[in-house]
Write a protein that holds these residues in place. Structure first.
Motif, PDB file in Angstrom:
ATOM      1  N   LEU A 343       0.648  -1.076   0.144  1.00 11.68           N
ATOM      2  CA  LEU A 343       0.076  -0.015  -0.106  1.00 11.68           C
ATOM      3  C   LEU A 343       0.889   1.410   0.125  1.00 11.68           C
ATOM      4  O   LEU A 343       1.574   1.470   0.923  1.00 11.68           O
ATOM      5  CB  LEU A 343      -0.934  -0.011   1.420  1.00 11.68           C
ATOM      6  CG  LEU A 343      -1.983   0.868   1.248  1.00 11.68           C
ATOM      7  CD1 LEU A 343      -3.007   0.646  -0.141  1.00 11.68           C
ATOM      8  CD2 LEU A 343      -2.856   0.664   2.476  1.00 11.68           C
ATOM      9  N   ARG A 344       0.855   1.793  -0.909  1.00 12.01           N
ATOM     10  CA  ARG A 344       1.530   3.140  -0.991  1.00 12.01           C
ATOM     11  C   ARG A 344       1.248   4.334  -0.592  1.00 12.01           C
ATOM     12  O   ARG A 344       0.179   4.364   0.026  1.00 12.01           O
ATOM     13  CB  ARG A 344       1.695   3.731  -2.772  1.00 12.01           C
ATOM     14  CG  ARG A 344       2.641   2.354  -3.675  1.00 12.01           C
ATOM     15  CD  ARG A 344       2.350   2.877  -5.023  1.00 12.01           C
ATOM     16  NE  ARG A 344       1.199   2.973  -5.561  1.00 12.01           N
ATOM     17  CZ  ARG A 344       0.637   4.267  -6.153  1.00 12.01           C
ATOM     18  NH1 ARG A 344       1.436   5.325  -5.986  1.00 12.01           N
ATOM     19  NH2 ARG A 344      -0.487   4.309  -6.674  1.00 12.01           N
ATOM     20  N   LYS A 345       1.959   5.255  -0.298  1.00 10.57           N
ATOM     21  CA  LYS A 345       1.578   6.549   0.852  1.00 10.57           C
ATOM     22  C   LYS A 345       0.504   7.233  -0.003  1.00 10.57           C
ATOM     23  O   LYS A 345      -0.346   7.872   0.711  1.00 10.57           O
ATOM     24  CB  LYS A 345       2.651   7.320   0.917  1.00 10.57           C
ATOM     25  CG  LYS A 345       2.709   8.737   1.568  1.00 10.57           C
ATOM     26  CD  LYS A 345       3.915   9.344   1.602  1.00 10.57           C
ATOM     27  CE  LYS A 345       3.810  10.837   2.288  1.00 10.57           C
ATOM     28  NZ  LYS A 345       4.808  11.605   2.190  1.00 10.57           N
ATOM     29  N   GLU A 346       0.531   7.315  -1.104  1.00  6.46           N
ATOM     30  CA  GLU A 346      -0.340   8.005  -2.140  1.00  6.46           C
ATOM     31  C   GLU A 346      -1.859   7.522  -1.731  1.00  6.46           C
ATOM     32  O   GLU A 346      -2.877   8.181  -1.680  1.00  6.46           O
ATOM     33  CB  GLU A 346      -0.084   8.295  -3.695  1.00  6.46           C
ATOM     34  CG  GLU A 346       1.092   9.080  -4.058  1.00  6.46           C
ATOM     35  CD  GLU A 346       2.235   8.392  -3.575  1.00  6.46           C
ATOM     36  OE1 GLU A 346       3.289   9.392  -3.510  1.00  6.46           O
ATOM     37  OE2 GLU A 346       2.447   7.130  -3.260  1.00  6.46           O
ATOM     38  N   SER A 347      -1.990   6.162  -1.790  1.00  4.48           N
ATOM     39  CA  SER A 347      -3.444   5.446  -1.693  1.00  4.48           C
ATOM     40  C   SER A 347      -3.826   5.988  -0.169  1.00  4.48           C
ATOM     41  O   SER A 347      -4.908   6.045  -0.167  1.00  4.48           O
ATOM     42  CB  SER A 347      -3.027   3.903  -1.806  1.00  4.48           C
ATOM     43  OG  SER A 347      -2.465   3.704  -3.129  1.00  4.48           O
TER      44      SER A 347
END
Length: 549
Positions: A343-347
């Motif tokens: 899970l990326r920071k942007e998500s």
């Protein structure tokens, strides 16, 4: 004249001889006086035991005597000579153990053969033409009576070894065949027995996953195609324990059974990657260097987050938030340090911004008098609090603090919304105070000052409601976090904030957070240390040491 020789002392019948005559005083009261008189007259050897009681009809004391002289009998029992232990039986050595294991193997094979249906010719000595000997690596051996035409029809391995040419070279029946270095003789027997069954899948239904994996390995080794296919069909349909996942995946990968349907089984434990689902590097700025697996991992996690954030049932939402948090934590750990795992920071920040937008809309509507959706304020604030916990755990909550500190419009209309609906918003502020106070969120001095300037007054107003309405609220943790956050600012700013708190606390009491500890630290920093006399540096006394010439 020499005295006559003394008669030899009689041997004791009891294993516990008395050590002195005084110990017999109570045990043999009727004969003690006569014994003592005879001893003084020189008629008895001083080392002789006392005479038996006059009542010769009773060779042992009565129950009444034993109860009356209980203290005298207990020491005798305690001093009884230890009974020598029985010699330990001689344990069989390794050859005997091998015999036992061989017998156990014979018993298990007999059970397998006994469970065959009537008319089954497996291990039928009367009709068989091959005597197959199976030998394990540890020396166990077993002989079976099997049929060449059945082995050849089901196994390409046996078809090559027991060809017609080989059969014609054999001079007598039954043919003798030996297979050595078997991993498990019993599993090998199970596999051979399947060749005699009409419905292999039905037979495998009685086995567990571990046994089927063993049969699959043997079937692949002897190229028993029907056995391999039946085992794969079983593994694809039967439920597994979680501990079996790695065993199944490892064996199927080792055997290279892609053309036999192993891929369908592996779908249960791994995701197939299509050409479009490739791993690529994503530029996420200086604060996040993440690798995005554009496949199903992140997409599924984002979908789970959205479902939880939009859920309607509060009890179910609490349970699923705990589950998703656990999954994210485990995923992050298994990825070896990547931020948030798949899970990326942007998500994560995209989900946070969606909740913040909805919270702002509902706040504006509630402040204008529209109370129809006022319950959404508490729900969206709770969502933000949960998302903030995830960001703090991944050490990427700095941007959230900056964004929250800039919500001046939301803070201005905060007082126009009933406290029963708005106090959840202050829980978000409290979580930020705790994060800054514990060093979990590191931002600039300007960001910390802006956070206090925007949200400290609304936080004071809601603290009483938080204390009464929030179950499990750790008041002291929040108060320490607020104190430490204030103490990270310049001394003049500390003084301004803490003097205002001093006045509020005196008028609000329990409805105001108690940050007395921070107040005391500020006071000592500002006045006590400055007015205290500086310590004198230690005087050094230098002594010259002269050498005598």
């Amino acid at each position: 004249m020499d005295p006559p020789p003394q008669p030899p002392a009689p041997s004791y019948a009891s294993p516990n001889p008395p050590t002195s005559s005084s110990s017999y005083t109570q045990s043999y009261p009727s004969s003690y006086t006569k014994f003592n008189t005879a001893l003084n007259a020189g008629l008895l050897n001083p080392m002789s035991p006392p005479p038996l009681p006059l009542d010769k009809t009773r060779s042992s004391p009565t129950l009444f005597d034993m109860m009356a002289n209980e203290q005298d009998y207990q020491p005798r029992a305690a001093a009884a000579a230890p009974v020598p232990p029985h010699p330990q039986p001689h344990h069989p050595l390794a050859p005997a153990r091998s015999v036992d294991r061989q017998a156990m193997l014979q018993d298990r094979v007999a059970e397998l053969i006994g469970s065959c249906s009537p008319g089954n010719q497996f291990n039928d000595a009367a009709s068989s033409d091959v005597r197959l000997t199976l030998t394990s690596r540890d020396g166990l051996s077993l002989a079976l009576c099997v049929h060449r035409h059945i082995l050849v029809a089901h196994s390409r391995f046996f078809a090559a070894k027991l060809s017609d040419r080989w059969s014609k070279q054999q001079r007598s029946l039954p043919h003798i065949v030996e297979i050595s270095d078997c991993d498990d003789v019993e599993v090998y027997v199970e596999t051979l027995r399947l060749m005699y069954c009409k419905d292999l899948r039905r037979r495998l239904m009685r086995e567990d996953v571990a046994k089927v994996l063993g049969i699959l390995k043997v079937s692949a080794a002897i190229v028993f195609d029907a056995g391999v296919l039946s085992c794969l069909e079983y593994l694809e349909a039967a439920p597994w324990a979680e501990d079996d996942d790695e065993k199944v995946a490892a064996l199927l990968t080792q055997l290279h059974l892609e053309n036999s349907g192993a891929g369908e089984v592996l779908k249960r434990v791994s995701l197939e990657l299509t050409p479009a689902l490739v791993t690529e590097e994503v530029d996420t700025g200086p604060n996040c260097n993440a690798t995005s697996n554009a496949g199903g991992g992140e997409e599924v996690l984002v979908r789970l987050l959205q479902v939880v954030l939009e859920g309607k049932d509060e009890k179910a939402r609490r349970e699923m938030k705990g589950l998703v948090s656990k999954m994210l934590r485990e995923n992050s750990t298994s990825r070896g340090g990547a931020i948030g795992g798949d899970l990326r920071k942007e998500s994560l920040y995209s989900a946070c911004n969606g909740c913040l937008t909805l919270l702002h809309e509902q706040f504006v509507r509630a402040a204008g008098g529209d109370q129809s959706e006022v319950a959404q304020i508490a729900r969206q604030a709770d969502n933000l609090h949960w998302m903030l916990d995830i960001l703090v755990e991944r050490q990427i909550a700095e941007d959230f603090l900056r964004t929250w500190a800039m919500q001046s419009e939301l803070a201005e209309i905060h007082g126009k919304v009933p406290a029963i609906h708005r106090y959840e918003v202050s829980r978000v502020t409290a979580r930020l105070f705790v994060g800054v106070g514990k060093g979990q969120i590191l931002v600039s001095k300007e960001a910390r000052s802006q956070l206090l300037s925007t949200w400290l007054e609304p936080f004071y107003e809601d603290f009483g409601w938080m204390r009464r309405a929030c179950k499990g609220l750790d008041r002291h943790l929040i108060e320490d976090g607020l104190s430490n956050t204030i103490l990270t600012l310049p001394l003049a700013t500390q003084q301004e904030i803490l003097l205002a708190w001093f006045n509020r606390f005196l008028n609000s009491g329990e409805d105001c957070p108690n940050i007395q500890r921070g107040f005391e630290v500020w006071w000592r920093r500002a006045f006590w240390k400055r007015t205290a006399e500086p310590e004198q540096p230690p005087r050094l006394r230098i002594t010259a040491i002269c050498e005598n010439s």
